[in-house]
Design an enzyme around this catalytic site. Structure first.
Site, PDB file in Angstrom:
ATOM      1  N   CYS A 103       0.684  -0.944  -0.013  1.00 23.30           N
ATOM      2  CA  CYS A 103       0.146   0.300   0.261  1.00 23.30           C
ATOM      3  C   CYS A 103       0.563   1.196   0.264  1.00 23.30           C
ATOM      4  CB  CYS A 103      -1.031  -0.053   0.839  1.00 23.30           C
ATOM      5  SG  CYS A 103      -2.755   1.370   0.638  1.00 23.30           S
TER       6      CYS A 103
ATOM      7  N   GLU B  88      -1.671  -9.026   4.510  1.00 20.59           N
ATOM      8  CA  GLU B  88      -1.531  -9.510   5.659  1.00 20.59           C
ATOM      9  C   GLU B  88      -3.466  -9.784   6.789  1.00 20.59           C
ATOM     10  OE1 GLU B  88      -1.397  -4.892   5.878  1.00 20.59           O
ATOM     11  OE2 GLU B  88      -1.498  -6.387   4.930  1.00 20.59           O
TER      12      GLU B  88
ATOM     13  N   HIS C 255      -3.724  -5.650   0.601  1.00 16.93           N
ATOM     14  CA  HIS C 255      -3.442  -5.057   1.692  1.00 16.93           C
ATOM     15  C   HIS C 255      -3.515  -6.884   2.174  1.00 16.93           C
ATOM     16  CE1 HIS C 255      -2.313  -1.605   3.651  1.00 16.93           C
ATOM     17  NE2 HIS C 255      -3.305  -1.149   3.212  1.00 16.93           N
TER      18      HIS C 255
END
Length: 184
Positions: free
Chosen positions: A75, A165, A163
């Site tokens: 990002c 994660e 993202h």
């Protein structure tokens, strides 16, 4: 062969701790360091530049791009890498976080190629890379963003707008595992 050690450079993003966790879950040693930490003080086989709220608060992130280890920008980290290396970052047409279908453009890419032909991601597009730097290839796009991912395999520099994660991203752990392979 021992597992690589990967450092997450904290750009004050709300998901930074999850990036370190994803790396540890993949079996590598990982530490989160503040973005004011000099790259010369960090011993790592790879670096993740985290997301964050402001491209003006990235501290010493530029030093990590010259550390001669693979770097993954997520990002804001992706946007910073692009801007720092001569690409262009601009405002996106879509702010806020949303579920985004991403089309993989290069199924041979070491970071995102295994996700081909497409994957669902969780991303914000308030800001986005609009032009990749010299030496980079666009490796993913969506209907809201032309540069969802980019790679410079010669320099082992990679970036994703989304993202990996967070649990909302399909196959996000696979992105980290692919990056770990580059760090080995």
């Amino acid at each position: 062969m021992s597992e690589p050690r990967i450092v997450v450079v904290d750009n004050h993003g709300q998901f930074t701790h999850l990036e370190g966790r994803a790396l540890r879950d993949a079996g590598v040693e990982s530490e989160v360091v503040d973005n004011e930490t000099p790259a010369a003080e960090v011993d790592a086989d790879g670096v993740v530049l985290s997301g964050g709220p402001s491209i003006d608060r990235v501290g010493r992130c530029g030093e990590y791009l010259d550390a001669d280890v693979p770097v993954l920008g997520i990002c804001l980290g992706h946007q910073f890498m692009a801007r720092e290396l001569g690409g262009v970052v601009g405002s996106g047409d879509y702010g806020g976080y949303a579920d985004v279908e991403v089309e993989i453009l290069d199924d041979d890419d070491p970071l995102v190629g295994s996700l081909a032909p497409s994957t669902r991601t969780w991303a914000s597009h308030a800001d986005e890379v609009t032009e990749v730097p010299e030496g980079f290839t666009r490796t993913a796009e969506s209907d809201v963003c032309g540069v969802e991912a980019m790679s410079d395999t010669d320099r082992d520099l990679y970036g994703v707008q989304w993202h990996p994660e967070v649990s909302h991203t399909e196959r996000g752990q696979e992105v980290f595992e692919n990056f770990i392979e580059r760090c080995r």
